[in-house]
Design a protein around this motif. Sequence first.
Motif, mmCIF file in Angstrom:
data_model
loop_
_atom_site.group_PDB
_atom_site.id
_atom_site.type_symbol
_atom_site.label_atom_id
_atom_site.label_comp_id
_atom_site.label_asym_id
_atom_site.label_seq_id
_atom_site.Cartn_x
_atom_site.Cartn_y
_atom_site.Cartn_z
ATOM 1 N N UNK A 127 24.362 68.282 54.263
ATOM 2 C CA UNK A 127 25.385 68.216 55.293
ATOM 3 C C UNK A 127 25.480 69.440 56.161
ATOM 4 N N UNK A 128 24.700 70.485 55.843
ATOM 5 C CA UNK A 128 24.735 71.720 56.619
ATOM 6 C C UNK A 128 23.894 71.623 57.883
ATOM 7 N N UNK A 129 23.365 72.760 58.310
ATOM 8 C CA UNK A 129 22.672 72.823 59.599
ATOM 9 C C UNK A 129 21.243 73.324 59.440
ATOM 10 N N UNK A 130 20.305 72.628 60.064
ATOM 11 C CA UNK A 130 18.945 73.130 60.257
ATOM 12 C C UNK A 130 18.870 73.551 61.712
ATOM 13 N N UNK A 131 18.607 74.843 61.942
ATOM 14 C CA UNK A 131 18.827 75.453 63.253
ATOM 15 C C UNK A 131 17.541 76.093 63.773
ATOM 16 N N UNK A 132 17.281 75.940 65.082
ATOM 17 C CA UNK A 132 16.138 76.633 65.683
ATOM 18 C C UNK A 132 16.568 78.012 66.174
ATOM 19 N N UNK A 133 15.608 78.764 66.706
ATOM 20 C CA UNK A 133 15.925 80.134 67.116
ATOM 21 C C UNK A 133 16.662 80.202 68.452
ATOM 22 N N UNK A 134 16.937 79.032 69.053
ATOM 23 C CA UNK A 134 17.821 78.983 70.211
ATOM 24 C C UNK A 134 19.267 78.750 69.789
ATOM 25 N N UNK A 135 19.499 78.706 68.469
ATOM 26 C CA UNK A 135 20.850 78.507 67.974
ATOM 27 C C UNK A 135 21.318 77.067 68.057
ATOM 28 N N UNK A 136 20.377 76.127 68.154
ATOM 29 C CA UNK A 136 20.720 74.713 68.240
ATOM 30 C C UNK A 136 20.484 74.035 66.899
ATOM 31 N N UNK A 137 21.394 73.154 66.518
ATOM 32 C CA UNK A 137 21.218 72.359 65.305
ATOM 33 C C UNK A 137 20.220 71.243 65.617
ATOM 34 N N UNK A 138 19.099 71.240 64.922
ATOM 35 C CA UNK A 138 18.093 70.201 65.158
ATOM 36 C C UNK A 138 18.094 69.158 64.046
ATOM 37 N N UNK A 139 18.904 69.377 63.012
ATOM 38 C CA UNK A 139 18.971 68.394 61.945
ATOM 39 C C UNK A 139 20.029 68.738 60.922
ATOM 40 N N UNK A 140 20.377 67.754 60.105
ATOM 41 C CA UNK A 140 21.322 67.933 59.005
ATOM 42 C C UNK A 140 20.526 67.868 57.702
ATOM 43 N N UNK A 141 20.349 69.008 57.001
ATOM 44 C CA UNK A 141 19.625 68.986 55.728
ATOM 45 C C UNK A 141 20.264 67.988 54.765
#
Length: 358
Positions: free
Chosen positions: A211-225
């Motif tokens: 339910x947390x955040x998978x985040x890219x280096x632009x600070x965007x959430x790209x998925x929910x682990x």
Amino acid sequence: MDASRTRVPRRLGPVAAWACALLLVTGCTGSGRGSDGAREGGTAQAAAPRAANDLQADYERVIKDVLPSVVQIQAGDSLGSGVVYDGKGHVVTNAHVVGDRESFRVTTASSEGAVAARLVSSYPEQDLAVIKLDRLPDGLRAARFGDSAKVAVGQIVLAMGSPLGLSSSVTQGIVSATGRTVTEGSGGGGTGATIANMVQTSAAINPGNSGGALVNLDGQVIGIPTLAATDPGMGDSAAPGIGFAIPASMVRTVAGQIVEDGRVTDSGRAALGITARTVVDDDYRPAGVAVVEVSDGGAADDAGMRPGDVVVRVGDTGITTITSLAEALASMAPGDRTKVTYTRDGDEHTAEVTLGEQ
């Protein structure tokens, strides 16, 4: 001794000798090129720490920006994570995190105490749910969701959540693959959902990260682990470095409908319109999916299928279990036409089916 190992030094020997000879020739020139080479080497050595420092600065910036959007969710005796969806206190998480509970305690990265929250709606078929905070604590920040179409293998990502109850924890890795179709187990709190287009990552995904955040280096959430792969050969223990996240596009689709309408109104998930079970052959091996019930007016009903039929193929994909049927349908959309091959009284039949919606 393994013969293949004994060959390695012999193969490397000539290469090493050639390299030494090259170094001797270069070093003996005594010309300005040697000085330039030394300067270039020094420049390269200086650039390496700068690059490492830049990457570290990126990590620190992203963590500082995104952690205020990641919360810890306490559902009874269970702990999970969530991502702040908007400025109204909606939090998106996994359906298996909320389970069958209606109320929760939520801790933010900056709050000292827990905040009460209630369930808005859960959608186990996609393992997503939305809860809403009773009040907005200071420092809470809505996450920015990225474009799933731009997620690429090799991208550096950070997983943020509360693994094993350790709130505001961060792990790092890369996007290992995209477009994975994964079926959750139904035990241990899983929903048994089959989810398409998942992002595979090497970032550590542990219990509590869900339910947390998978985040890219632009600070965007790209998925929910959501889950980590398990290795049946090791007693179904987690396989290190193989985790999966629901893509941001699906998160926005499901969460957006729940926030707007209180439930999912358009799943985008294809369905045959049947209740079914796995059947086995004389050797007790899975051999197809038997139709137990056909929904009136559903895709299978319109195609003339009936209880007792055994589905053995969808399109060109062989079907042996309920899971394989779910995975085949996960790659399709409502309204798609496909061939369904099934057996009836020992005879094989093929029907053209227009898929419905789950």
